[in-house]
Structure formats: structure tokens, C-alpha cells
Design a protein around this motif. Sequence first.
Motif, short mmCIF file in Angstrom:
data_model
loop_
_atom_site.label_atom_id
_atom_site.label_comp_id
_atom_site.label_asym_id
_atom_site.label_seq_id
_atom_site.Cartn_x
_atom_site.Cartn_y
_atom_site.Cartn_z
N VAL A 156 -1.20 1.06 -7.17
CA VAL A 156 -0.86 0.38 -5.92
C VAL A 156 -1.45 -0.93 -6.29
O VAL A 156 -2.76 -1.15 -6.19
CB VAL A 156 -1.38 1.03 -4.63
N HIS A 157 -0.76 -1.88 -5.97
CA HIS A 157 -1.25 -3.38 -5.79
C HIS A 157 -0.80 -3.96 -4.57
O HIS A 157 0.26 -4.68 -4.31
CB HIS A 157 -0.46 -4.34 -6.86
N GLY A 158 -1.46 -3.67 -3.63
CA GLY A 158 -1.20 -4.06 -2.20
C GLY A 158 -1.76 -5.34 -1.80
O GLY A 158 -2.64 -5.94 -2.42
N ILE A 159 -1.04 -6.14 -0.75
CA ILE A 159 -1.74 -7.13 0.11
C ILE A 159 -1.57 -7.22 1.45
O ILE A 159 -0.30 -6.58 1.98
CB ILE A 159 -1.23 -8.53 -0.63
N PHE B 17 3.18 -3.99 0.77
CA PHE B 17 2.77 -5.05 1.80
C PHE B 17 2.50 -4.42 3.12
O PHE B 17 3.02 -3.59 3.83
CB PHE B 17 4.04 -5.98 2.01
N ARG B 18 1.36 -4.47 3.48
CA ARG B 18 0.61 -4.05 4.58
C ARG B 18 1.20 -4.77 5.78
O ARG B 18 0.89 -5.87 5.94
CB ARG B 18 -0.88 -4.05 4.62
N VAL B 19 1.96 -4.41 6.74
CA VAL B 19 2.59 -5.14 7.87
C VAL B 19 2.23 -4.47 9.23
O VAL B 19 2.00 -3.22 9.49
CB VAL B 19 4.06 -5.20 7.50
N ASN C 220 3.92 -0.81 4.01
CA ASN C 220 3.05 -0.19 4.79
C ASN C 220 2.99 -0.42 5.99
O ASN C 220 2.41 -1.73 6.51
CB ASN C 220 1.51 -0.43 3.99
N LEU C 221 3.59 0.06 7.18
CA LEU C 221 3.76 -0.33 8.49
C LEU C 221 2.62 0.52 9.21
O LEU C 221 2.17 1.66 9.06
CB LEU C 221 5.10 0.46 8.82
N VAL D 155 8.64 3.41 3.07
CA VAL D 155 7.66 3.14 3.91
C VAL D 155 6.52 4.28 3.69
O VAL D 155 6.49 5.40 3.67
CB VAL D 155 8.02 3.38 5.31
N LEU D 156 5.09 3.41 3.83
CA LEU D 156 3.92 4.26 3.66
C LEU D 156 3.39 4.07 5.21
O LEU D 156 3.01 2.72 5.45
CB LEU D 156 2.84 3.80 2.73
#
Length: 190
Positions: A42-45, A78-80, A116-117, A145-146
Motif C-alpha cells: 500500500v502506497h497511500g496518501i 487515496f484517503r478521502v 479509502n473512504l 473501496v477500503l
Amino acid sequence: MACGARVAAAKPSVGVTSPYRAAGRLRTQSGRFANDNGYFAVHGISEFSFVHLVRTGQEAELVRRRDRAVQVGGRNLFRVFLRARNLFDLNNGQPGYWDAVRRTIDLCADVGAYANLVLFVDAQNIPKRTFFAEAMSNVGADARVLWSLSNEPYQNGFSSAEDPELLDFAGMLWQQLGHKDFIIGDVKDG
């Protein structure tokens, strides 16, 4: 400008995809992230405002930020935020809200990334069960979706990540999704 207003949709980016592509549902396996292709790095932002950008007719800005994150950092998650009151104005009572949420998921998936909601943000004084039910009805078990139940639970209507009400929502989410691969809430910093 509301999502329902006529605006030019951003053109899909040609050749921009994460080198760590999403494939099926993101889950944990032996303490590591995995998807349908096996173990998954996981390479999230955090890009809190993606839904807000789509809903207000700024999809091109989302695409610009998304593409840069993928190209420069190999981002694949993407954390949204699904709500906001302090950073910007976003809530499920606004016109075009759920269309913007679904479009945001599509835009993340277009480059091989998960959305990533984060459900409960600035959620101190909202009918949480109603909002949860709407989210499940409109997005539910979408494999792209995570889910995260709460951002900083202790500042968003819960006492902690172990608040009984929040854990109740975790049980409800487990029932809706049929699995436990989601985030309940982050712990307090420091």
C-alpha cells in the motif's frame, strides 16, 4: 457549482497508472495487505477533498493531484473524507453528493488505486445511523473501496477508537461487507 451542474468532465489520463495496481478487494492476510494478485504494497496518501472537488465541479483538479501522486509516489490508495465542516463544506445533504462519491471511486480506480473512504469526519452532531445507512446503500461493498469508520474518533463524536458506539458501527459494517477488512479509527497522536 454542484455536481449536477453541467461541467466538462476531466479527461482520463493516458498512461497514468500505479505500478502497484488494485485488483479486487483489499484485505489483510497473515498480517499483510493482499488483493486478488497476492500481497499488496500500500502506497497511500491523504487527499481529503476529492469528493468535494468533484461535487463542486473541480474534477480536473482531482485528476491533476491524483496523477501527480501516482506518477511521483506510486500511490495506489487515496484517503478521502466523506464529510467535512472545518476544512471545507461537504455533507450528504448537498445536491449531487452521492454521485460525486461514486465518481471519486471511479476516478481512483481509473489509475489502479483504491479509495479509502472515511465515513465519520466532523460527525459530532449528525444522525450517524442515517448517514451510515446511506453510505451502505450508495457504496456498500464496492471492492474498490477500503472503508474507514472514523477519522480521529476522539475528535469526531466518539470517545476513542474503542468507543462502544463506534464498535457497534464496526459490527454493522462487518455485516454489510461480509468481512472485517476495514479501519475502525486511528488512535490518538502522542
